[in-house]
Design a protein around this motif. Structure first.
Motif, mmCIF file in Angstrom:
data_model
loop_
_atom_site.group_PDB
_atom_site.id
_atom_site.type_symbol
_atom_site.label_atom_id
_atom_site.label_comp_id
_atom_site.label_asym_id
_atom_site.label_seq_id
_atom_site.Cartn_x
_atom_site.Cartn_y
_atom_site.Cartn_z
ATOM 1 N N THR A 139 -90.388 -30.166 -2.178
ATOM 2 C CA THR A 139 -90.560 -29.012 -1.314
ATOM 3 C C THR A 139 -91.815 -29.156 -0.471
ATOM 4 O O THR A 139 -92.887 -29.503 -0.976
ATOM 5 N N CYS A 141 -96.333 -24.904 2.780
ATOM 6 C CA CYS A 141 -96.336 -24.070 3.983
ATOM 7 C C CYS A 141 -97.736 -23.507 4.208
ATOM 8 O O CYS A 141 -98.430 -23.136 3.258
ATOM 9 N N ARG A 183 -95.136 -27.212 6.698
ATOM 10 C CA ARG A 183 -94.495 -26.306 7.656
ATOM 11 C C ARG A 183 -95.544 -25.269 8.002
ATOM 12 O O ARG A 183 -96.165 -24.679 7.111
ATOM 13 N N THR A 194 -90.224 -30.127 11.382
ATOM 14 C CA THR A 194 -89.392 -28.969 11.694
ATOM 15 C C THR A 194 -89.753 -27.797 10.789
ATOM 16 O O THR A 194 -90.526 -27.939 9.840
ATOM 17 N N GLY A 195 -89.182 -26.632 11.106
ATOM 18 C CA GLY A 195 -89.342 -25.469 10.240
ATOM 19 C C GLY A 195 -90.601 -24.671 10.463
ATOM 20 O O GLY A 195 -90.979 -23.855 9.623
ATOM 21 N N HIS A 196 -91.275 -24.883 11.596
ATOM 22 C CA HIS A 196 -92.497 -24.147 11.885
ATOM 23 C C HIS A 196 -92.168 -22.750 12.424
ATOM 24 O O HIS A 196 -91.024 -22.453 12.752
ATOM 25 N N GLN A 203 -90.556 -16.107 7.458
ATOM 26 C CA GLN A 203 -90.069 -17.230 8.265
ATOM 27 C C GLN A 203 -90.170 -18.569 7.545
ATOM 28 O O GLN A 203 -89.296 -19.428 7.691
ATOM 29 N N LEU A 204 -91.249 -18.742 6.774
ATOM 30 C CA LEU A 204 -91.455 -20.019 6.091
ATOM 31 C C LEU A 204 -90.879 -20.032 4.686
ATOM 32 O O LEU A 204 -90.606 -21.093 4.132
#
Length: 253
Positions: free
Chosen positions: A2, A5, A29, A51-53, A76-77
């Motif tokens: 994982t 973040c 992220r 990706t995933g920001h 969002q994260l």
């Protein structure tokens, strides 16, 4: 595995943008926060590797904003492992030449943004960490302070005072949050060349600032970002409670 973040406040430009980029490079992220300039923040977001920001907006100095900022980042994260309190404001208000009304206004705004905002975000971050299934182990809180907390800011006393308070907050929370597995640190930069400080480097001023450091140059945002990135790593856990000078030996203590 994982991905971790991170939430970086004041991430739309300068030091914050460099921190967001460095954390993304190391696999995070990142939630890039801005107060109002979402166009600049989106540009930073689109430039990040991986990706995933996410984009988060809000005035960290406004009452109640910290909850909304943290909730937006978490939603969002999915989580926030690393909180970087970078957003801050600076204002010159020499006590002998500033009106009382301006003196009061500057002090209150700087305390709201530079101290109350980070403190509130930390509270909501800790609450989030305690609620999630994996707990808070390995989480990081990194505050961006200033060498001005140590050497003084004669023309901007509220700035120096709020950064000194942020350093003290860092050390207090390193002790109280350690049992939860949260390491808390800070960096204390010197003068950094950004789009906001560039107008201060006109003419002989650039050479004068360069001479502050025996290395003979002015710091770039990436110099600060590299330190923050390392403090976010697992290897830096034992530095909890540290306020790391990142000023090119321009001020020693």
């Amino acid at each position: 595995m994982t991905r971790r973040c991170a939430l970086v406040t004041g991430g739309s430009r300068g030091i914050g943008a460099a921190i967001a980029t460095e954390l993304a490079v190391t696999g995070h992220r990142v939630a890039v926060h801005c107060r109002a300039d979402s166009t600049a923040a989106k540009a930073v977001l689109e430039s990040l590797p991986g990706t995933g920001h996410a984009l988060v907006t809000g005035d960290v100095g406004a009452p109640g904003a910290a909850r909304e900022i943290m909730e937006s980042a978490v939603n969002q994260l999915g989580a926030v492992d690393v909180l970087v309190n970078n957003a801050g404001v600076y204002a010159e208000h020499p006590v002998a030449t500033t009106t009382y009304e301006d003196w009061q206004a500057d002090w209150r705004r700087l305390v709201d943004v530079n101290l109350f905002g980070p403190a509130d975000l930390i509270w909501h971050h800790v609450e989030h960490l305690q609620r999630r299934l994996q707990g808070a182990q390995g989480a990081r809180i990194i505050n961006v302070g200033s060498r001005g907390a140590y050497r003084g800011e004669p023309d901007a006393p509220a700035y120096g005072a709020t950064k000194a308070a942020l350093h003290a907050l860092t050390q207090s929370l390193a002790q109280s949050l350690g049992p939860l597995g949260i390491a808390v640190t800070a960096v204390a930069p010197g003068f950094v060349r950004t789009d906001l400080t560039e107008p201060m480097l006109v003419g002989p001023a650039e050479e004068q600032v360069s001479r502050q450091s025996p290395l003979g140059r002015i710091a770039a945002p990436t110099d600060i970002a590299a330190a923050v990135s390392w403090l976010s790593s697992a290897q830096a856990e034992w530095c909890s409670g540290t306020v790391l000078d990142v000023n090119g030996a321009s001020h020693l203590r």
